[in-house]
Design a protein around this motif. Sequence first.
Motif, PDB file in Angstrom:
ATOM      1  N   LYS A  94     -56.085  14.552  95.630  1.00 61.55           N
ATOM      2  CA  LYS A  94     -55.909  13.775  94.407  1.00 61.55           C
ATOM      3  C   LYS A  94     -54.762  12.779  94.623  1.00 61.55           C
ATOM      4  O   LYS A  94     -53.923  13.025  95.482  1.00 61.55           O
ATOM      5  N   HIS A 122     -56.610  21.336  93.074  1.00 62.65           N
ATOM      6  CA  HIS A 122     -56.783  22.737  93.480  1.00 62.65           C
ATOM      7  C   HIS A 122     -56.632  23.733  92.330  1.00 62.65           C
ATOM      8  O   HIS A 122     -57.101  24.853  92.421  1.00 62.65           O
ATOM      9  N   ARG A 123     -55.988  23.295  91.221  1.00 57.54           N
ATOM     10  CA  ARG A 123     -55.834  24.258  90.111  1.00 57.54           C
ATOM     11  C   ARG A 123     -57.185  24.589  89.472  1.00 57.54           C
ATOM     12  O   ARG A 123     -57.295  25.556  88.730  1.00 57.54           O
ATOM     13  N   PHE A 153     -39.304  19.966  85.198  1.00 55.87           N
ATOM     14  CA  PHE A 153     -38.708  20.581  86.396  1.00 55.87           C
ATOM     15  C   PHE A 153     -37.742  19.574  87.002  1.00 55.87           C
ATOM     16  O   PHE A 153     -37.850  18.368  86.744  1.00 55.87           O
ATOM     17  N   ILE A 176     -48.089  11.258  89.957  1.00 55.18           N
ATOM     18  CA  ILE A 176     -47.982  12.335  90.957  1.00 55.18           C
ATOM     19  C   ILE A 176     -48.233  13.714  90.328  1.00 55.18           C
ATOM     20  O   ILE A 176     -48.968  14.526  90.901  1.00 55.18           O
ATOM     21  N   ASN A 177     -47.603  13.986  89.189  1.00 59.91           N
ATOM     22  CA  ASN A 177     -47.645  15.345  88.635  1.00 59.91           C
ATOM     23  C   ASN A 177     -48.575  15.482  87.427  1.00 59.91           C
ATOM     24  O   ASN A 177     -49.281  16.476  87.291  1.00 59.91           O
ATOM     25  N   HIS A 180     -52.416  16.465  87.653  1.00 61.79           N
ATOM     26  CA  HIS A 180     -52.824  17.875  87.750  1.00 61.79           C
ATOM     27  C   HIS A 180     -52.916  18.495  86.352  1.00 61.79           C
ATOM     28  O   HIS A 180     -53.805  19.289  86.064  1.00 61.79           O
ATOM     29  N   GLU A 239     -46.142  25.151  88.309  1.00 63.18           N
ATOM     30  CA  GLU A 239     -45.795  25.779  89.596  1.00 63.18           C
ATOM     31  C   GLU A 239     -44.738  26.855  89.414  1.00 63.18           C
ATOM     32  O   GLU A 239     -44.807  27.907  90.035  1.00 63.18           O
ATOM     33  N   TYR A 248     -42.147  27.052  95.448  1.00 60.19           N
ATOM     34  CA  TYR A 248     -41.318  26.768  94.263  1.00 60.19           C
ATOM     35  C   TYR A 248     -40.664  28.054  93.758  1.00 60.19           C
ATOM     36  O   TYR A 248     -41.244  29.141  93.888  1.00 60.19           O
TER      37      TYR A 248
HETATM   38  O1  LIG Z   1     -49.370  17.166  94.002  1.00 62.00           O
HETATM   39  C1  LIG Z   1     -48.471  17.892  93.683  1.00 62.00           C
HETATM   40  C2  LIG Z   1     -47.157  17.361  93.363  1.00 62.00           C
HETATM   41  O2  LIG Z   1     -46.361  18.183  92.515  1.00 62.00           O
HETATM   42  C3  LIG Z   1     -47.041  19.138  91.760  1.00 62.00           C
HETATM   43  C4  LIG Z   1     -46.198  19.780  90.733  1.00 62.00           C
HETATM   44  O3  LIG Z   1     -46.540  19.121  89.562  1.00 62.00           O
HETATM   45  C5  LIG Z   1     -47.776  20.059  92.614  1.00 62.00           C
HETATM   46  O4  LIG Z   1     -48.540  20.957  91.852  1.00 62.00           O
HETATM   47  C6  LIG Z   1     -48.744  19.335  93.428  1.00 62.00           C
HETATM   48  O5  LIG Z   1     -49.052  20.103  94.473  1.00 62.00           O
END
Ligand SMILES: O=C1CO[C@H](CO)[C@@H](O)[C@@H]1O
Length: 352
Positions: A94, A122-123, A153, A176-177, A180, A239, A248
């Motif tokens: 992704k 992957h989730r 985070f 980026i985050n 997901h 995570e 993490y």
């Molecule tokens: O692509 C990613 C970047 O950070 C994420 C945390 O939100 C991870 O879940 C993931 O693997």
Amino acid sequence: MTVLKIAVVGAGLIGKAHIQTIVNSSECCLAAIVEPSDSVGELAAQHGVPHFLCLQDLLDAAHPDGLILATPNQFHVSQAGFCLNAGIPTLLEKPVAINCEEGLQLAAQVRRTGIPLLVGHHRAHSAIMARACAIVASGQLGQLVSMMGSAQFPKPADYFLEALWRSQAGGGPILINMIHEVHNLRMLMGEITHVQAMSSSVVRGMPVEETVSMSLRFASGALGTFLLSDVAASSHSWEQTSGENPAYARYPDNDCYFIAGTRGSLSIPTMRIRRCIEGQNASWWDPLEQEIVTLDSIDPLMSQLAHFLQVIRGKVSPAVSVVDGLNNLRVVEAIAQAVQTGALVELEQTHD
Ligand SMILES: O=C1CO[C@H](CO)[C@@H](O)[C@@H]1O
Ligand SMILES: NC(=O)C1=CN([C@@H]2O[C@H](COP(=O)(O)OP(=O)(O)OC[C@H]3O[C@@H](n4cnc5c(N)ncnc54)[C@H](OP(=O)(O)O)[C@@H]3O)[C@@H](O)[C@H]2O)C=CC1
């Protein structure tokens, strides 16, 4: 059963994790590593596989059963195109593309070639997500009303020093985050139809966003709020609460999502359900009964690989299709647009 040969393109942070899952599987083996620098020569030698400097060199020399593309976002569409044209089923990390326009081109190519492409959200292969979706689908929460989500985070300072693009627009937590989270929210709550958002970068003062608050409307009429921050010293993120990625720090007593319906609510990933006692009407005067669902922990990257192998064998269709990946990207683009304009942004969906 034949052992499938899988090549990995891009041996960085996530590429190395894919290599390890392949090596740990008895149903497949590593066929090759593609990486533009000689630095992975040793890694390839360790696994006894060839190292190619570019994808084309690999495709000229070999025909693996499957390819995993774990390269920077800007290469996703062009490299996936090469793999599809070569007739090789592909797992593409992704985001599916850097923008929806490019993503649509890739979707057209998947349709034209008929070669399966799985997007690496992957989730979608997480046991926690599977159980949470089953609880929602069972109807025990009643009609969905609302959700609260958090991906807050602290990214350490060296995260920004290692790659300068991460401090520029497009390198932030929205793309980026949040992508997901969007996939998870769509799985749990259905399609997102409208978003409003505000962002702030008041702490680091970089051009990239660091904290974003969002309001979401789902097709069912349910509403959601989501807080995203990569500068908050907080443990309320997928995570850190799910423990699915041991890299993490883990806080198993915290949640990152709370979903409420007319008959009950679910906290994720502690999986605490609070619901009305059967036969009783919902009332704030009456106690709700509580159930905590226990789960076996599984590595979603390993389940994703197992699913990809089934896709290659022609047994199943990709659980996360290119259109799914594109719809996640649409929501993320809408969030960025809502931040920029301050307006309510309405979304259109693409269908398979
Ligand atoms: O692509 C990613 C970047 O950070 C994420 C945390 O939100 C991870 O879940 C993931 O693997
Ligand atoms: N699903 C998940 O959990 C995660 C997904 N991702 C996604 O995976 C992708 C990679 O991210 P990440 O691993 O963090 O990035 P990295 O920068 O750590 O790794 C990318 C690797 O690809 C190499 N590379 C660059 N260009 C090419 C090319 N043309 N052909 C082959 N290899 C190339 C890079 O080499 P060099 O350094 O020499 O340029 C680097 O080793 C991104 O799309 C990201 O969004 C990332 C993290 C987690």
